[in-house]
Design a protein around this motif. Structure first.
Motif, PDB file in Angstrom:
ATOM      1  N   HIS A  55      66.581 -34.681  -8.903  1.00 13.68           N
ATOM      2  CA  HIS A  55      66.322 -35.054 -10.507  1.00 13.68           C
ATOM      3  C   HIS A  55      67.336 -34.388 -10.931  1.00 13.68           C
ATOM      4  N   GLN A  59      69.852 -37.930 -12.700  1.00 15.17           N
ATOM      5  CA  GLN A  59      70.278 -37.348 -14.076  1.00 15.17           C
ATOM      6  C   GLN A  59      71.724 -37.584 -14.210  1.00 15.17           C
ATOM      7  N   ASP A  60      72.420 -37.771 -13.167  1.00 17.67           N
ATOM      8  CA  ASP A  60      73.703 -37.709 -13.086  1.00 17.67           C
ATOM      9  C   ASP A  60      74.056 -38.708 -12.809  1.00 17.67           C
ATOM     10  N   ASP A  63      73.609 -40.835 -16.229  1.00 18.94           N
ATOM     11  CA  ASP A  63      74.580 -40.424 -17.500  1.00 18.94           C
ATOM     12  C   ASP A  63      75.796 -41.475 -17.311  1.00 18.94           C
TER      13      ASP A  63
END
Length: 198
Positions: A55, A59-60, A63
């Motif tokens: 996760h 997410q990284d 972004d």
């Protein structure tokens, strides 16, 4: 003189016999419980750890946004370390790009790694975060998978070792108490034998 043979009997703590003590049965249950909890706990911790890292990596990666930056200049020097002689395939370069993250067209300047052969004025790939700051490129899918596997394996191994270590400590405590009781009983029986043979 004949040598005494040591015969190991599996599951002897579970079998009913005259030499089996209560502490032997307790030890057997401790070992069984420790291995069961260690196995189940390790699997659960491995899955949770892997999902958490997966996760975080996703997410990284989400972004980071690619931008097309223009190389202004590179840091002078070759892509070789003066001390070790190792050749690098990247050098630092100053770039500028148009940032649209705040809703306005803002020209920004920053430093990124570029190929030593890149010429000023050429377009180079760059990555920004949600606030328009330059960041490193997101990890590849292979690197992401490696991180997930390592995190899951590490969490599983750590959990299993902690549970087995705790089970070992409890088992040693039971053994110590059984030995103390055995010693006290031997003292009592020894005194009785001393009276009958004395």
């Amino acid at each position: 003189m004949r040598k005494a043979r040591h015969v190991k009997v599996l599951g002897w703590r579970w079998r009913s016999n005259l030499l089996r003590r209560h502490s032997d049965v307790v030890e057997a249950w401790i070992v069984l419980a420790a291995w069961t909890v260690a196995t189940v706990g390790a699997v659960a911790a491995g899955v949770v750890g892997a999902q958490a890292v997966e996760h975080a990596v996703e997410q990284d990666r989400a972004d980071r946004r690619p931008v097309s930056a223009v190389l202004v200049k590179t840091v002078p020097g070759s892509g070789r370390d003066v001390v070790t002689g190792i050749r690098y395939d990247r050098v630092r370069g100053t770039v500028h790009w148009t940032d649209l993250s705040d809703g306005k067209r803002t020209v920004r300047t920053g430093m990124v790694d570029v190929k030593p052969s890149a010429k000023p004025g050429s377009e180079v790939p760059a990555w920004t975060d949600g606030h328009g700051r330059l960041v490193s490129a997101p990890v590849t899918s292979v690197e992401a998978s490696t991180r997930v596997v390592l995190a899951g394996s590490g969490a599983a191994l750590a959990t299993g070792l902690v549970v087995l270590g705790g089970g070992r400590l409890v088992r040693l405590r039971v053994q110590r108490r059984a030995t103390e009781r055995w010693g006290a009983e031997w003292e009592r029986v020894g005194r009785e034998w001393g009276h009958t043979t004395g």
